[in-house]
Design an enzyme around this catalytic site. Structure first.
Site, mmCIF file in Angstrom:
data_model
loop_
_atom_site.group_PDB
_atom_site.id
_atom_site.type_symbol
_atom_site.label_atom_id
_atom_site.label_comp_id
_atom_site.label_asym_id
_atom_site.label_seq_id
_atom_site.Cartn_x
_atom_site.Cartn_y
_atom_site.Cartn_z
ATOM 1 N N SER A 165 3.075 -6.210 1.719
ATOM 2 C CA SER A 165 2.889 -7.547 1.160
ATOM 3 C C SER A 165 3.482 -7.646 -0.243
ATOM 4 O O SER A 165 3.530 -6.650 -0.991
ATOM 5 C CB SER A 165 1.374 -7.795 1.119
ATOM 6 O OG SER A 165 1.068 -8.761 0.174
ATOM 7 N N TYR A 195 -6.925 -5.587 -2.316
ATOM 8 C CA TYR A 195 -6.071 -5.752 -1.131
ATOM 9 C C TYR A 195 -4.667 -5.205 -1.411
ATOM 10 O O TYR A 195 -4.125 -4.393 -0.657
ATOM 11 C CB TYR A 195 -6.005 -7.235 -0.732
ATOM 12 C CG TYR A 195 -4.930 -7.550 0.277
ATOM 13 C CD1 TYR A 195 -5.031 -7.116 1.592
ATOM 14 C CD2 TYR A 195 -3.789 -8.270 -0.088
ATOM 15 C CE1 TYR A 195 -4.027 -7.388 2.516
ATOM 16 C CE2 TYR A 195 -2.787 -8.558 0.826
ATOM 17 C CZ TYR A 195 -2.905 -8.115 2.127
ATOM 18 O OH TYR A 195 -1.914 -8.382 3.043
ATOM 19 N N LYS A 202 -2.456 -1.876 0.160
ATOM 20 C CA LYS A 202 -1.109 -1.930 0.763
ATOM 21 C C LYS A 202 -0.188 -0.920 0.074
ATOM 22 O O LYS A 202 0.589 -0.223 0.723
ATOM 23 C CB LYS A 202 -0.530 -3.353 0.622
ATOM 24 C CG LYS A 202 -1.186 -4.366 1.547
ATOM 25 C CD LYS A 202 -0.811 -4.113 3.001
ATOM 26 C CE LYS A 202 -1.535 -5.010 3.956
ATOM 27 N NZ LYS A 202 -1.378 -4.662 5.357
#
Ligand code: NAD
Ligand code: UDP
Length: 347
Positions: free
Chosen positions: A136, A160, A164
């Site tokens: 991402s 988050y 990643k």
């Protein structure tokens, strides 16, 4: 028939990728826990394939968690027993809400990082060493007014994003340990939106949505009273934040190209930004949505959302040069297809 395991294959992006894989005649196996999706999506995928005569209908679904080692072993072993082992994995399964990750960081590390570790262990055990990973743009350090290249500074600002980046590092370590074995394409998505043109698949997150498009759909359908725009005092031409929205089918097609690459080339590790390279402000999206869908709704300016960046747009030139791919759909298509799905699915 080349067999691909798609983790998280019934989610928003995964379900569209399954359609693209079946269109290209791949044999597809899906593992999904359904924590953020619905088995209806499997029926929709099958329906789309049925309407399109030349699509394959080889799709098998396993409801389960990528952290379940036994289940993964079962899936890999039964494929070998059928004399059709899994050739590659497209790994999408994971938790994806920035806001939720701030509240529940451990759940995010467990699913996104530990879950990926279990998957990679199973892949290694069965000598399946080709993977396309869903990363991402949240792994990059926020920058203002510049396109983000794959070499831009890294610096996630949410748990988050950190998970990643941790997976990217894990994949990097893996290829360093066995440079002649693994083939890894790491796709850093920008803002996937839109829906399949049939109106049978779209974005339907469980719980209250946080992203712009699912909220826009609820506002336009009258479910929510108005759209709250987070800030009109950002350093952009109209004061609202700019993002690189990419149609989910363009994103799905990028996966097919990335897959072709890992199936054909020699071992490598490649990071690629997957965006259109064009930024749209929140106000531009709102106006486009109203224009193409001939609808009206209210919006109001609110304070800035914590952790937002004013400008997140991809420099996608590396992806354009490495993949046999380019995005074909524009913001009008994204708004039209998203609304068509909302209207038809009544979700
Ligand atoms: P999604 O939530 O719709 O899809 C993820 C799927 O994974 C869901 O179907 C969910 O049920 C499943 N899942 C979650 N945890 C699982 C587990 N432990 N085991 C098995 N299945 C599990 O999300 P999406 O938008 O389709 O995103 C797919 C991937 O792309 C995610 O990894 C996400 O982080 C990444 N990504 C998404 C965006 C975006 O804006 N949508 C942007 C960048 C990256
Ligand atoms: N946004 C907004 N109102 C909302 C949801 C989002 O103004 O109710 C804005 C948000 O500030 C951002 C853009 O829309 O500038 C895209 O937000 P989204 O959460 O979809 O993506 P991300 O910010 O994670 O790139």
């Amino acid at each position: 028939m080349t067999k691909i395991l798609v983790t998280g294959g019934l989610g928003f992006i995964g379900s569209h990728i399954c359609v693209s894989l079946l269109e290209k005649n791949y044999n597809v196996i899906v593992i999904d826990s359904l924590i953020n999706s619905d088995e209806d999506n499997l029926l929709s995928i099958k329906k789309i394939c049925k309407f399109s005569n030349n699509f394959s209908n080889h799709i098998t679904f396993f409801k389960g968690d990528i952290k379940d080692k036994e289940l993964l072993i079962n899936i890999f072993e039964s494929s070998i027993e059928d004399n059709n082992p899994i050739d590659a994995v497209i790994h999408l399964a994971g938790l994806k809400s920035v806001k939720e990750s701030v509240e529940q960081p451990l759940e995010y590390w467990e699913t996104n990082v530990f879950g990926t570790m279990i998957l990679l262990e199973a892949m290694k055990k069965y000598n399946c060493k080709k993977i396309v990973f869903s990363s991402s743009a949240t792994i990059y350090k926020p920058i203002i007014d510049e396109l983000i290249t794959e070499n831009s500074a890294l610096g996630p600002i949410s748990p988050y994003g950190s998970t990643k980046l941790a997976v990217e590092n894990m994949l990097g370590d893996l290829i360093k340990s066995k440079p002649n074995e693994w083939r890894i394409t790491n796709l850093r998505y920008f803002n996937p939106v839109g829906a399949h043109i049939s109106g049978l698949l779209g974005e339907n997150p469980k719980g209250r949505p946080n992203n712009l498009f699912p909220i826009l759909l609820k506002v336009a359908s009258g479910e929510y009273e108005k759209l709250s725009i987070f800030g009109n005092d950002w350093p952009t031409h109209d004061g609202t934040c700019i993002r690189d929205y990419i149609h989910v089918m363009d994103l799905a097609e990028a996966h097919i190209s990335a897959l072709d690459l890992i199936l054909k080339s020699s071992p490598f590790f490649l990071n690629l930004n997957i965006g259109t390279g064009k930024g749209k402000s929140v106000l531009e999206v709102v106006e486009t949505f109203k224009k193409v869908n001939r609808c009206e709704f209210k919006y109001a300016f609110n304070s800035r959302r914590e952790g937002d960046s004013p400008y997140v747009v991809a420099d996608n030139r590396l992806a354009l040069s490495k993949l046999d791919w380019k995005p074909k759909r524009n913001i009008d298509d994204m708004c039209r297809d998203a609304w068509n799905w909302k209207f038809k699915s009544k979700k």
